[in-house]
Scaffold this motif. Structure first.
Motif, PDB file in Angstrom:
ATOM      1  N   ARG A 401       0.830  -1.208   0.000  1.00  0.00           N
ATOM      2  CA  ARG A 401       0.000   0.000   0.000  1.00  0.00           C
ATOM      3  C   ARG A 401       0.860   1.251   0.000  1.00  0.00           C
ATOM      4  O   ARG A 401       0.547   2.253  -0.612  1.00  0.00           O
ATOM      5  CB  ARG A 401      -0.925   0.003   1.220  1.00  0.00           C
ATOM      6  CG  ARG A 401      -2.067  -0.984   1.062  1.00  0.00           C
ATOM      7  CD  ARG A 401      -3.071  -0.794   2.156  1.00  0.00           C
ATOM      8  NE  ARG A 401      -2.589  -1.345   3.406  1.00  0.00           N
ATOM      9  CZ  ARG A 401      -2.681  -0.747   4.583  1.00  0.00           C
ATOM     10  NH1 ARG A 401      -3.209   0.451   4.675  1.00  0.00           N
ATOM     11  NH2 ARG A 401      -2.250  -1.345   5.675  1.00  0.00           N
ATOM     12  N   GLU A 402       1.916   1.192   0.766  1.00  0.00           N
ATOM     13  CA  GLU A 402       2.885   2.279   0.718  1.00  0.00           C
ATOM     14  C   GLU A 402       4.195   1.767   1.266  1.00  0.00           C
ATOM     15  O   GLU A 402       4.237   0.774   1.987  1.00  0.00           O
ATOM     16  CB  GLU A 402       2.397   3.512   1.495  1.00  0.00           C
ATOM     17  CG  GLU A 402       2.298   3.304   2.981  1.00  0.00           C
ATOM     18  CD  GLU A 402       1.779   4.541   3.713  1.00  0.00           C
ATOM     19  OE1 GLU A 402       0.996   5.309   3.121  1.00  0.00           O
ATOM     20  OE2 GLU A 402       2.166   4.712   4.865  1.00  0.00           O
ATOM     21  N   LEU A 403       5.253   2.453   0.888  1.00  0.00           N
ATOM     22  CA  LEU A 403       6.575   2.033   1.321  1.00  0.00           C
ATOM     23  C   LEU A 403       7.166   3.140   2.183  1.00  0.00           C
ATOM     24  O   LEU A 403       7.158   4.307   1.793  1.00  0.00           O
ATOM     25  CB  LEU A 403       7.465   1.798   0.094  1.00  0.00           C
ATOM     26  CG  LEU A 403       8.910   1.426   0.390  1.00  0.00           C
ATOM     27  CD1 LEU A 403       8.985   0.054   1.057  1.00  0.00           C
ATOM     28  CD2 LEU A 403       9.727   1.421  -0.907  1.00  0.00           C
ATOM     29  N   ARG A 404       7.666   2.754   3.349  1.00  0.00           N
ATOM     30  CA  ARG A 404       8.289   3.749   4.225  1.00  0.00           C
ATOM     31  C   ARG A 404       9.803   3.608   4.132  1.00  0.00           C
ATOM     32  O   ARG A 404      10.320   2.504   4.198  1.00  0.00           O
ATOM     33  CB  ARG A 404       7.772   3.572   5.638  1.00  0.00           C
ATOM     34  CG  ARG A 404       6.257   3.768   5.646  1.00  0.00           C
ATOM     35  CD  ARG A 404       5.633   3.773   6.994  1.00  0.00           C
ATOM     36  NE  ARG A 404       4.228   4.140   6.831  1.00  0.00           N
ATOM     37  CZ  ARG A 404       3.375   4.285   7.833  1.00  0.00           C
ATOM     38  NH1 ARG A 404       3.783   4.112   9.073  1.00  0.00           N
ATOM     39  NH2 ARG A 404       2.126   4.622   7.604  1.00  0.00           N
ATOM     40  N   ALA A 405      10.460   4.720   3.967  1.00  0.00           N
ATOM     41  CA  ALA A 405      11.894   4.703   3.674  1.00  0.00           C
ATOM     42  C   ALA A 405      12.694   5.240   4.850  1.00  0.00           C
ATOM     43  O   ALA A 405      12.255   6.151   5.552  1.00  0.00           O
ATOM     44  CB  ALA A 405      12.164   5.567   2.449  1.00  0.00           C
ATOM     45  N   ASP A 406      13.858   4.645   5.087  1.00  0.00           N
ATOM     46  CA  ASP A 406      14.815   5.224   6.030  1.00  0.00           C
ATOM     47  C   ASP A 406      16.218   4.851   5.588  1.00  0.00           C
ATOM     48  O   ASP A 406      16.399   4.311   4.504  1.00  0.00           O
ATOM     49  CB  ASP A 406      14.509   4.791   7.482  1.00  0.00           C
ATOM     50  CG  ASP A 406      14.399   3.293   7.645  1.00  0.00           C
ATOM     51  OD1 ASP A 406      15.254   2.568   7.116  1.00  0.00           O
ATOM     52  OD2 ASP A 406      13.454   2.837   8.303  1.00  0.00           O
ATOM     53  N   GLY A 407      17.220   5.129   6.425  1.00  0.00           N
ATOM     54  CA  GLY A 407      18.618   4.877   6.038  1.00  0.00           C
ATOM     55  C   GLY A 407      19.209   6.100   5.349  1.00  0.00           C
ATOM     56  O   GLY A 407      18.478   6.996   4.893  1.00  0.00           O
ATOM     57  N   GLY A 408      20.542   6.135   5.278  1.00  0.00           N
ATOM     58  CA  GLY A 408      21.267   7.316   4.782  1.00  0.00           C
ATOM     59  C   GLY A 408      20.852   7.768   3.400  1.00  0.00           C
ATOM     60  O   GLY A 408      20.701   8.971   3.147  1.00  0.00           O
ATOM     61  N   ALA A 409      20.632   6.824   2.470  1.00  0.00           N
ATOM     62  CA  ALA A 409      20.325   7.217   1.089  1.00  0.00           C
ATOM     63  C   ALA A 409      18.876   7.662   0.921  1.00  0.00           C
ATOM     64  O   ALA A 409      18.504   8.187  -0.139  1.00  0.00           O
ATOM     65  CB  ALA A 409      20.650   6.075   0.122  1.00  0.00           C
ATOM     66  N   ALA A 410      18.063   7.484   1.963  1.00  0.00           N
ATOM     67  CA  ALA A 410      16.674   7.964   1.882  1.00  0.00           C
ATOM     68  C   ALA A 410      16.623   9.489   1.903  1.00  0.00           C
ATOM     69  O   ALA A 410      15.564  10.086   1.697  1.00  0.00           O
ATOM     70  CB  ALA A 410      15.834   7.383   3.017  1.00  0.00           C
ATOM     71  N   ALA A 411      17.774  10.126   2.120  1.00  0.00           N
ATOM     72  CA  ALA A 411      17.836  11.590   2.026  1.00  0.00           C
ATOM     73  C   ALA A 411      17.684  12.037   0.567  1.00  0.00           C
ATOM     74  O   ALA A 411      17.450  13.220   0.299  1.00  0.00           O
ATOM     75  CB  ALA A 411      19.174  12.084   2.578  1.00  0.00           C
TER      76      ALA A 411
END
Ligand code: ADP
Length: 520
Positions: A401-411
């Motif tokens: 349904r949706e993707l949640r992003a994190d981590g350094g490259a998510a900038a």
């Protein structure tokens, strides 16, 4: 009480982060510790150093915020997963260094178990593949190789734990030997459907039951701290392995919600609700978290190279000076100019599983310049994640349904927009990118009523930016077809008997098909 303290015990450093009631970070402390490589392919940590750096950062985080432990409602723990420690229950002394998740010394044990036809049984009961990554064969190795250990284990004199258990044992002055269901689910010994240590698996792996910790929910009061560092006792209220903590920290608490961590590699975990989905695409089935005696499952897939491709552009190709510059270059062109970059530097992980794939740039023409290459590198990260999500959807039948992003490259905004475009799914970036520690804090805070409910947490969960799909389906199909062709070109580049060096490279980087299955 105004704060929750998260202990984030990682592979290369211990960190402590103090959160307030609105989920905002008040202070952070971090200490690296020694990586020990006694033999090729072996990786160890000193358990005492894990403990001393972790408790040191806890004091430091409190000190920096000018907060005393009496202001802390609970401590939450998130940890490098699978890393295995055995210690003496009487003295608290480890019998050996910790064997780290990356350690390959038990590959032979896994091969023998596969030869004996145990692969399906382990997958069925634990959701895992038979690989040296997981704790089970590491325990066996310790019992077989440390003098007298097996006998002492059978007599109940020893305790096994993943890093969370070791920290709780030390935090509670040796009074609690406990783990949570997410960590138990990475041992090859825990039946994820029944929610208990499995006698048949214990038998196959020669692990005596008295060695094992109690398994509890991921949010529960496991005990109270009894350490001078805090001055007063604080309840320990949450435990989850790092990727699972990030899932919870991103509040992916209903089926179809997933998070991807864009770090050096990429780690995708999707909630499948109360159903444990067996993967037919080489993904792992694992426990996402366990709350109020209810187990929530997840599918997990890992990608070896994500942000690392940007480091490669910086350090090897030297077309950028720092990571953010890759986006500036990529924005100078409208598209990839026909170029596709498959960053299979160390083989391909989920769902392609090809340890002999190698990095490949295809589609070059005279007009392709460094801006196109920067763009192709960013797009390559997104295609890999899309391939894992396709495999997850095929396994679970649940549409993302949706993707949640994190981590350094998510900038990187261009990356997340492109990800949303090719998946045709919104991609969300939260305000706090420290989702792993935040997940541990949430679990701990819920256990003691610091936060009343998940809905209270969801209300405060803040969005930084939402990326919505805006690419035509035709264009998406053209691009993804191009990517699939590029992946075919990258596959099976090296063969084991091609040259000795290819084998060495694969071994050194720990990139066998199986090793990649378990990001930690
Ligand atoms: P890890 O926890 O795996 O060490 P991090 O989550 O700290 O990784 O992310 C670091 C990675 O993110 C590096 O590989 C770096 O190249 C990449 N990175 C950082 N900033 C950007 C950016 N703006 N665009 C693309 N990649 C980036």
């Amino acid at each position: 009480m105004r704060f929750v303290l998260a202990l984030d015990q990682g592979t290369t450093s211990s960190r402590a982060i103090l959160f307030d009631k609105s989920g905002q970070i008040q202070s952070v402390a971090q200490k690296e510790f020694e990586q020990i490589y006694p033999n090729p392919g072996w990786v160890e940590h000193n358990p005492d150093e894990i403990w001393s750096t972790q408790i040191g950062t806890a004091s430091e985080a409190l000190g920096r915020a000018g907060v005393s432990a009496s202001d802390v409602a609970a401590v939450g723990i998130t940890n490098q997963r699978e890393t295995t420690i055995i210690w003496d229950r009487e003295t608290g002394e480890p019998i050996h260094n910790a064997i780290v998740w990356q350690d390959r010394r038990t590959s032979g044990i896994c091969d023998r178990l596969k030869d004996q036809g145990h692969l399906d049984l382990f997958q069925e009961k634990t959701g895992l593949i038979l690989d040296a990554y997981f704790s089970g064969t590491k325990i066996k190795w310790l019992l077989d190789n440390v003098d007298g250990a097996r006998k002492r284990a059978e007599n109940g004199e020893l305790a096994f734990g993943t890093v969370d258990s070791w920290l709780v044992w030390n935090l509670t002055g040796g009074s609690r030997h406990v783990t949570d269901a997410t960590n138990a689910s990475r041992t090859l010994l825990y039946n994820i459907h029944e929610g208990e240590w499995d006698d048949e698996l214990l038998d196959i792996l020669d692990v005596p039951r008295p060695l094992l910790p109690e398994v509890e929910d991921s949010s529960a009061v496991y005990g109270e701290t009894k350490v001078d560092a805090f001055g007063t006792s604080v309840p320990i209220g949450g435990i989850a392995g790092d990727q699972q903590a990030a899932l919870f920290g991103q509040m992916c608490t209903s089926p179809g919600l997933g998070k991807n961590t864009y770090g050096t590699g990429a780690f995708m975990v999707q909630n499948t609700g109360q159903e444990a989905v067996t993967s037919e695409n080489n993904l792992l089935t694992t426990i996402g978290y366990q709350l109020d005696d209810t187990t929530y499952y997840a599918l997990e897939g890992s990608i070896f190279v994500a942000g690392a491709v940007v480091q490669w552009l910086r350090d090897e190709l030297q077309i950028i000076r720092d990571a953010p510059e890759v986006e500036k270059l990529a924005r100078k062109v409208d598209d990839n100019g026909g170029a596709y970059f498959v960053p299979a530097f160390t083989g391909l992980g989920a769902p392609h599983w090809d340890q002999y794939a190698r990095g490949t740039i295809v589609g070059l023409t005279r007009g392709v310049n460094r801006n196109h290459l920067a763009r192709a590198a960013i797009e390559g990260m997104a295609y890999q994640v899309a391939d894992v999500i396709d495999a997850m959807e095929a396994d679970s039948g649940i549409k993302t349904r949706e993707l949640r992003a994190d981590g350094g490259a998510a900038a990187n905004d261009l990356l997340l927009q492109f990800q949303s475009d090719i998946l045709d799914v919104p991609v969300i970036r939260p305000e706090t990118l420290e989702t792993t520690a935040l997940g541990a804090a949430y679990l701990a805070g819920l256990a003691v009523g610091f936060w009343e409910s998940q809905s209270e947490i969801k209300d405060q969960w803040e969005l930084d930016k939402r990326f919505t799909p805006s690419m035509s389906p035709d264009r998406v199909e053209t691009l993804r077809t191009g990517w699939s062709k590029a992946v075919e070109r990258a596959r099976a580049w090296e063969f084991p008997d091609d040259s000795e060096s290819s084998q060495t490279t694969a071994g050194e980087n720990g990139t066998t098909e199986e090793t990649a299955a378990s990001p930690s």
